[in-house]
Design an enzyme around this catalytic site. Structure first.
Site, PDB file in Angstrom:
ATOM      1  CD  GLU A   1      -2.016  -7.743   2.685  1.00 24.31           C
ATOM      2  OE1 GLU A   1      -1.817  -6.583   2.267  1.00 24.31           O
ATOM      3  OE2 GLU A   1      -2.451  -7.985   3.813  1.00 24.31           O
TER       4      GLU A   1
ATOM      5  CB  ALA B   1      -0.873  -0.010   1.247  1.00 28.40           C
TER       6      ALA B   1
ATOM      7  N   GLY C   1       0.769  -5.133   0.787  1.00 26.50           N
ATOM      8  CA  GLY C   1      -0.388  -5.237  -0.097  1.00 26.50           C
ATOM      9  C   GLY C   1      -0.050  -5.855  -1.451  1.00 26.50           C
TER      10      GLY C   1
ATOM     11  CD  GLU D   1       1.814  -5.574   5.570  1.00 21.51           C
ATOM     12  OE1 GLU D   1       2.623  -6.472   5.900  1.00 21.51           O
ATOM     13  OE2 GLU D   1       1.070  -5.675   4.580  1.00 21.51           O
TER      14      GLU D   1
HETATM   15  N1  CAA Z   1       4.617   3.233  -0.582  1.00 17.81           N
HETATM   16  C1  CAA Z   1       5.008   4.411  -1.130  1.00 17.81           C
HETATM   17  N2  CAA Z   1       6.197   4.558  -1.757  1.00 17.81           N
HETATM   18  C2  CAA Z   1       7.019   3.487  -1.820  1.00 17.81           C
HETATM   19  C3  CAA Z   1       6.666   2.241  -1.277  1.00 17.81           C
HETATM   20  C4  CAA Z   1       5.391   2.124  -0.634  1.00 17.81           C
HETATM   21  N3  CAA Z   1       4.949   0.967  -0.128  1.00 17.81           N
HETATM   22  N4  CAA Z   1       7.681   1.372  -1.500  1.00 17.81           N
HETATM   23  C5  CAA Z   1       8.625   2.068  -2.172  1.00 17.81           C
HETATM   24  N5  CAA Z   1       8.226   3.342  -2.367  1.00 17.81           N
HETATM   25  C6  CAA Z   1       8.952   4.423  -3.049  1.00 17.81           C
HETATM   26  C7  CAA Z   1      10.084   4.956  -2.178  1.00 17.81           C
HETATM   27  O1  CAA Z   1       9.589   5.927  -1.269  1.00 17.81           O
HETATM   28  C8  CAA Z   1      10.995   5.536  -3.235  1.00 17.81           C
HETATM   29  O2  CAA Z   1      10.489   6.772  -3.631  1.00 17.81           O
HETATM   30  P1  CAA Z   1      11.505   8.030  -3.821  1.00 17.81           P
HETATM   31  O3  CAA Z   1      12.376   7.607  -4.972  1.00 17.81           O
HETATM   32  O4  CAA Z   1      10.574   9.153  -4.143  1.00 17.81           O
HETATM   33  O5  CAA Z   1      12.253   8.172  -2.536  1.00 17.81           O
HETATM   34  C9  CAA Z   1      10.823   4.587  -4.421  1.00 17.81           C
HETATM   35  O6  CAA Z   1       9.589   3.894  -4.195  1.00 17.81           O
HETATM   36  C10 CAA Z   1      11.918   3.532  -4.495  1.00 17.81           C
HETATM   37  O7  CAA Z   1      11.980   2.866  -3.251  1.00 17.81           O
HETATM   38  P2  CAA Z   1      13.345   2.694  -2.419  1.00 17.81           P
HETATM   39  O8  CAA Z   1      14.257   3.843  -2.667  1.00 17.81           O
HETATM   40  O9  CAA Z   1      12.981   2.416  -0.999  1.00 17.81           O
HETATM   41  O10 CAA Z   1      13.945   1.390  -3.148  1.00 17.81           O
HETATM   42  P3  CAA Z   1      14.942   0.327  -2.542  1.00 17.81           P
HETATM   43  O11 CAA Z   1      15.343  -0.524  -3.688  1.00 17.81           O
HETATM   44  O12 CAA Z   1      15.983   0.989  -1.724  1.00 17.81           O
HETATM   45  O13 CAA Z   1      14.032  -0.567  -1.505  1.00 17.81           O
HETATM   46  C11 CAA Z   1      12.081  -1.791  -0.827  1.00 17.81           C
HETATM   47  C12 CAA Z   1      13.009  -1.359  -1.985  1.00 17.81           C
HETATM   48  C13 CAA Z   1      12.856  -2.728   0.126  1.00 17.81           C
HETATM   49  C14 CAA Z   1      10.901  -2.523  -1.425  1.00 17.81           C
HETATM   50  C15 CAA Z   1      11.625  -0.539  -0.034  1.00 17.81           C
HETATM   51  O14 CAA Z   1      11.129   0.425  -0.958  1.00 17.81           O
HETATM   52  C16 CAA Z   1      10.542  -0.805   0.957  1.00 17.81           C
HETATM   53  O15 CAA Z   1      10.810  -1.333   2.024  1.00 17.81           O
HETATM   54  N6  CAA Z   1       9.278  -0.397   0.650  1.00 17.81           N
HETATM   55  C17 CAA Z   1       8.182  -0.482   1.567  1.00 17.81           C
HETATM   56  C18 CAA Z   1       7.675  -1.901   1.729  1.00 17.81           C
HETATM   57  C19 CAA Z   1       6.568  -1.949   2.741  1.00 17.81           C
HETATM   58  O16 CAA Z   1       6.738  -1.654   3.911  1.00 17.81           O
HETATM   59  N7  CAA Z   1       5.378  -2.380   2.286  1.00 17.81           N
HETATM   60  C20 CAA Z   1       4.211  -2.506   3.143  1.00 17.81           C
HETATM   61  C21 CAA Z   1       3.342  -1.300   2.992  1.00 17.81           C
HETATM   62  S1  CAA Z   1       1.992  -1.304   4.148  1.00 17.81           S
HETATM   63  C22 CAA Z   1       0.817  -2.292   3.442  1.00 17.81           C
HETATM   64  O17 CAA Z   1       0.987  -2.796   2.359  1.00 17.81           O
HETATM   65  C23 CAA Z   1      -0.453  -2.488   4.268  1.00 17.81           C
HETATM   66  C24 CAA Z   1      -1.372  -3.540   3.726  1.00 17.81           C
HETATM   67  O18 CAA Z   1      -1.410  -4.634   4.196  1.00 17.81           O
HETATM   68  C25 CAA Z   1      -2.254  -3.224   2.616  1.00 17.81           C
END
Ligand code: CAA
Length: 258
Positions: A112, A65, A109, A132
């Site tokens: 999921e 998400a 998500g 999460e």
């Molecule tokens: N939401 C919004 N933006 C996101 C995102 C997310 N879930 N995941 C990545 N991005 C964005 C980053 O903010 C970044 O944007 P900028 O370039 O503007 O800074 C861009 O995508 C690239 O991401 P990274 O620089 O972080 O890339 P990376 O290769 O260093 O890392 C990653 C990759 C490990 C996947 C890391 O991006 C990450 O940990 N993302 C979040 C994963 C996460 O926590 N997901 C769960 C979300 S909560 C959820 O999903 C609830 C549910 O059950 C529905």
């Protein structure tokens, strides 16, 4: 139909839908999920569409998400909007066969959403996770429920409580993924599987899917009874007659979807 966050390509009777927010690793914003829900309505209503392949890009199927959008939401915001179920769940009620073709990250998500498809074909680069917990929340689109049913309590607890990622090999070993392929063959493999399904009887495919899904909702005895009734129903179709007659006439069946 044109969408800001999705691409749609038809491959014969198969709709290939690509999540297309690469700058945010396909984070599932409300706009994206609303578009997906609307597109699924169209694909379901369109008789020329037999199956769906849902994919992302090489780096990410979807990284979850959209954290940027939801980080400041209040309890009342998410409660009143019934955040997640409203549009996300549309995929889980899609009646046509659906395959997730996953390369790169399928997190939160994203994992999921992939699990809402009928099965997952993964590239060897795929990484699955429910991280999460690491951002102070829990899965909210079925992660604690579907993942647990697919891979069992021990693995699901490990994933959900530590937030660690699972690589494609582990995901295949523990039953999250049905097929594992080299990354450059992912879309071909998924399209081939969907095209094969598309050659079969559409209503009987729907019954098969409904029956397998029932296994997650009920007891064994009730599930078997449900299956038996749908099995009986196939005998009311022209396609069952065609399929069985074609077998004896040593020819390929020509299903009419009736
Ligand atoms: N939401 C919004 N933006 C996101 C995102 C997310 N879930 N995941 C990545 N991005 C964005 C980053 O903010 C970044 O944007 P900028 O370039 O503007 O800074 C861009 O995508 C690239 O991401 P990274 O620089 O972080 O890339 P990376 O290769 O260093 O890392 C990653 C990759 C490990 C996947 C890391 O991006 C990450 O940990 N993302 C979040 C994963 C996460 O926590 N997901 C769960 C979300 S909560 C959820 O999903 C609830 C549910 O059950 C529905």
């Amino acid at each position: 139909m044109s969408y800001n966050n999705l691409l749609l390509e038809m491959h014969g009777k198969v709709a290939l839908v690509t999540l297309n927010r690469p700058q945010a690793l396909n984070a599932l914003s409300p706009e994206l999920t609303a578009e997906l829900s609307e597109l699924l309505d169209h694909l379901e209503a369109d008789d020329s569409v037999a199956a769906l392949v849902l994919t992302g890009n090489e780096k990410a199927f979807a990284a979850g998400a959209d954290i940027k959008v939801m980080k400041d939401w209040s309890y009342m915001d998410v409660y009143k909007a019934d955040f997640i179920t409203a549009t996300w769940e549309r995929l889980s009620t899609f009646r046509k066969p659906s395959i997730a073709a996953v390369a790169g990250y399928a997190l939160g998500g994203g994992c999921e959403l992939a699990m809402m498809c009928d099965f997952i074909i993964a590239a060897d680069s795929a990484k699955f996770g429910q991280p999460e917990i690491t951002i102070g929340t829990i899965p909210g689109a079925g992660g604690t429920q579907r993942l647990t049913r697919f891979i069992g309590k021990a693995k699901a607890m490990d994933m959900v409580l530590t937030g660690r990622m699972m690589d494609a090999q582990e995901a295949e070993r523990c039953g999250l993924v049905s097929r594992l392929v080299p990354a450059d063959q992912l879309i071909d493999e998924a399209l081939k599987a969907a095209e094969r399904i598309g050659e079969l009887s559409a209503p009987v495919i729907m019954m098969a899917k409904e029956s397998v899904n029932r296994a997650f909702e009920t007891t064994l005895a009730e599930g078997i009874r449900f299956e038996r009734r749908l099995f009986h129903s196939t005998f009311a179709t022209e396609d069952q007659k065609e399929g069985m007659n074609a077998f004896f006439e040593k020819r390929k069946p020509v299903f009419k979807n009736r």
